[in-house]
Design an enzyme around this catalytic site. Structure first.
Site, PDB file in Angstrom:
ATOM      1  CG  PHE A  37      -7.795 -43.224   7.128  1.00 59.21           C
ATOM      2  CD1 PHE A  37      -8.928 -43.565   7.263  1.00 59.21           C
ATOM      3  CD2 PHE A  37      -6.697 -44.256   7.152  1.00 59.21           C
ATOM      4  CE1 PHE A  37      -9.450 -45.015   7.380  1.00 59.21           C
ATOM      5  CE2 PHE A  37      -7.034 -45.716   7.499  1.00 59.21           C
ATOM      6  CZ  PHE A  37      -8.539 -46.030   7.607  1.00 59.21           C
ATOM      7  CD  GLN A  38      -6.766 -46.495  10.994  1.00 60.34           C
ATOM      8  OE1 GLN A  38      -5.752 -46.591  11.135  1.00 60.34           O
ATOM      9  NE2 GLN A  38      -7.600 -47.374  11.326  1.00 60.34           N
ATOM     10  CD  GLU A  87      -7.278 -51.294  18.688  1.00 61.07           C
ATOM     11  OE1 GLU A  87      -6.905 -51.183  17.546  1.00 61.07           O
ATOM     12  OE2 GLU A  87      -8.560 -51.679  18.818  1.00 61.07           O
ATOM     13  CG  MET A  95     -22.511 -54.259  43.128  1.00 65.18           C
ATOM     14  SD  MET A  95     -20.897 -53.910  43.159  1.00 65.18           S
ATOM     15  CE  MET A  95     -20.219 -55.265  44.088  1.00 65.18           C
ATOM     16  CE  LYS A 146       3.585 -46.016   7.624  1.00 61.92           C
ATOM     17  NZ  LYS A 146       2.499 -46.543   6.756  1.00 61.92           N
TER      18      LYS A 146
END
Length: 570
Positions: A117-118, A55, A486, A167
């Site tokens: 969940f999630q 993602e 760096m 949803k």
């Protein structure tokens, strides 16, 4: 607008229709349970979708798309880890003024707050890194919310916007006219931009009489390159830029001092410190361009006290003015409006002494190619050869973050803006590869090259799968010195050579890695092979990876922490 046209549509279909209305052609996605009803609408439709390997890469690809095209980048991700993985690109886009709309799924409204969940508190997490974050609680809000999201992402100082859609809302049916649930907090600003003519006249007189003026130009001026060039030609004022404005004025021209700051042109840094008038256009006095602000531009502050100069700041975002430095002639305007109005008021001034000094500064402070007795490669050799072979091509270069990034800006000269794209303010290692993916999708006719360091590339190398899957013909150049160079240099200079976490002893074989994905690869280790390898690399028809084995080295100039711009390590 007549939102009643959405009667009978599901929330997911409204999202899809709104993307079409806002002329979205390409989106970057990663699916999951909560976002599935919306992603399903993309199936065999006119909007092209690209499934990244992570993602975070969806967000960076959308940002690269937007940076390179001046269009809005769009990413769709699921709830929970889907949106939390998008936090870095959301902040990156906001900090670098890039229009980006992120749409995330969310658990059902009746499950929110139950640690389902999630589930993640998406709005609470993202609201501090976006221009606006909002969770839709009724399907009838959706049309107006999405219109507002695209408006805000592109209004004034551009940035990211996040819309969270549970949803059940994406599956709910729009049945009636919108009612008083959602109220826009910010009315659309459709008024014509005005400018203070009295203050403009004062500044024009200062400009006309200034002995040592300089333009300090940022990304906010990138869409006004033509007007800026007219202003420079008419006033005979030299220019330096931020890295995001590279090429806003042709860097091959005599009045260009290239870019300023920590690893920027020594000539530009000296000129800023010696200037009696700094005209800051679309820039924000980032610490990497100012050095120690207590030591910044002393001659300009002295000139203001004498009524002969000072610092002018032109910025479309009001909050940026006097945020870092207390400036003297301030205009809350777009660069285009400012230039259009001041151009008739300014005159040519030969400023022979100043312009001769600028020429001497440039002649005596070129970015230098280090030499060694071996046939080994430094990044300067590689980038100089790239600059030569790209001179007559239509190209975009993306980078990761580190020495390779700074040296790309040093040795690749740009004639137009948005040629070199990288993460400036946030400094996101690993963004270069997904940036390149987004840039190529938005610019199919341009040659898109990633110049990356091994440490940056290691963070997102899984996107080789995306490149292969969609046959995206980008060119991947890895500057492999087996180190986070760096930071290692800072350990050398400021931490008594305690190399704690900067050496990459177990890098993969990048050529074999590319081949494992079915992507052509080549390798370059010697100066004598450089020209032919780069020629093969940039002229390959499909995607290709070239691993350049480079020496560990310092990137100079360097303005160390706490130092003024003219106190460089050279």
């Amino acid at each position: 607008m007549n939102y009643n046209i959405y009667r009978g549509f599901s929330g997911a279909k409204i999202v899809y229709k709104k993307l079409l209305e806002h002329k979205v052609k390409d989106v970057f996605i990663y699916s999951g349970g909560s976002i599935m009803p919306i992603i399903d609408k993309l199936y065999k439709g006119p909007i092209n979708y690209y499934v990244n390997s992570h993602e975070q890469s969806c967000g960076h690809a959308a940002t690269g798309y937007a940076k390179s095209s001046n269009e809005t980048g769009v990413a769709l991700v699921t709830s929970g880890p889907g949106i939390t993985n998008l936090i870095t690109p959301l902040l990156d886009a906001t900090n670098d003024s890039t229009p980006f709309v992120a749409i995330s799924g969310q658990v059902n409204t009746n499950a929110m707050g139950t640690n389902a969940f999630q589930e993640a508190p998406a709005v609470e997490i993202t609201k501090s890194v976006t221009k606006w974050s909002y969770c839709v609680k009724d399907v009838h809000e959706l049309p107006e919310v999405l219109d507002h999201a695209f408006y805000l992402a592109n209004h004034k100082k551009k940035g990211s916007v996040h819309i969270d859609i549970p949803k059940n809302i994406s599956m709910e049916i729009y049945e009636c006219e919108p009612f008083d649930i959602f109220k826009i907090n910010h009315k659309y600003d459709l008024s014509k931009e005005s400018i203070d003519s009295n203050r403009l006249n004062i500044l024009a007189n200062i400009i006309n009489n200034a002995k040592k003026p300089i333009l300090y130009v940022g990304q906010g001026c990138n869409n006004d390159s033509e007007a800026l060039t007219k202003f420079i030609n008419k006033t005979n004022i030299p220019i330096t830029t931020t890295i995001h404005a590279n090429g806003v004025y042709n860097e091959y021209n005599d009045k260009s001092l290239r870019w300023c700051g920590m690893h920027g042109s020594a000539a530009a840094n000296y000129a800023i410190q010696e200037s009696d008038l700094i005209i800051a256009l679309g820039s924000r006095f980032d610490d990497r361009t100012t050095g120690n602000i207590q030591k910044y531009a002393p001659k300009a502050f002295d000139a203001y006290e004498n009524g002969t100069g000072g610092i002018a700041h032109i910025n479309i975002e009001k909050s940026e003015i006097n945020k870092v430095i207390n400036t003297h002639y301030n205009f809350n305007n777009s660069c285009g409006v400012f230039l259009e109005n001041i151009l008739p008021m300014v005159n040519y001034n030969d400023r022979n002494e100043w312009m001769n000094h600028i020429k001497n500064l440039k002649d005596n402070n070129q970015f230098k190619i280090k030499t060694n007795s071996k046939n080994a490669l430094n990044m300067e050799h590689i980038l100089t050869e790239f600059n030569q072979q790209l001179k007559d091509k239509d190209w975009i270069v993306t980078t990761g973050v580190g020495n390779h990034q700074m040296q790309s800006y040093q040795f690749l000269l740009s004639k137009t803006p948005n040629r070199i794209l990288s993460s400036g303010s946030l400094g996101v290692m690993g963004c270069g590869l997904p940036y390149a993916i987004g840039s190529k999708i938005a610019n199919k006719d341009k040659l898109v090259i990633l110049i990356d360091g091994d440490s940056s590339f290691n963070m997102t190398l899984g996107e080789l799968k995306t490149i292969k899957e969609y046959n995206i013909p980008i060119k991947i150049a890895i500057m492999n010195n087996s180190a986070q160079m760096m930071v290692a240099i800072w350990e050398k200079l400021f931490f008594n050579e305690r190399y704690t976490a900067t050496i990459n002893n177990e890098n993969p074989s990048y050529t074999m890695l590319a081949e494992s994905y079915g992507i052509k690869s080549i390798k370059c280790e010697k100066k004598e092979d450089l020209s032919s390898k780069i020629n093969e690399f940039i002229n390959n028809e499909g995607p290709i990876l070239c691993e350049f084995i480079v020496e560990k080295d310092i990137c100079l100039p360097l303005v160390a922490p706490g130092k003024g711009l003219d106190e460089m390590l050279l």
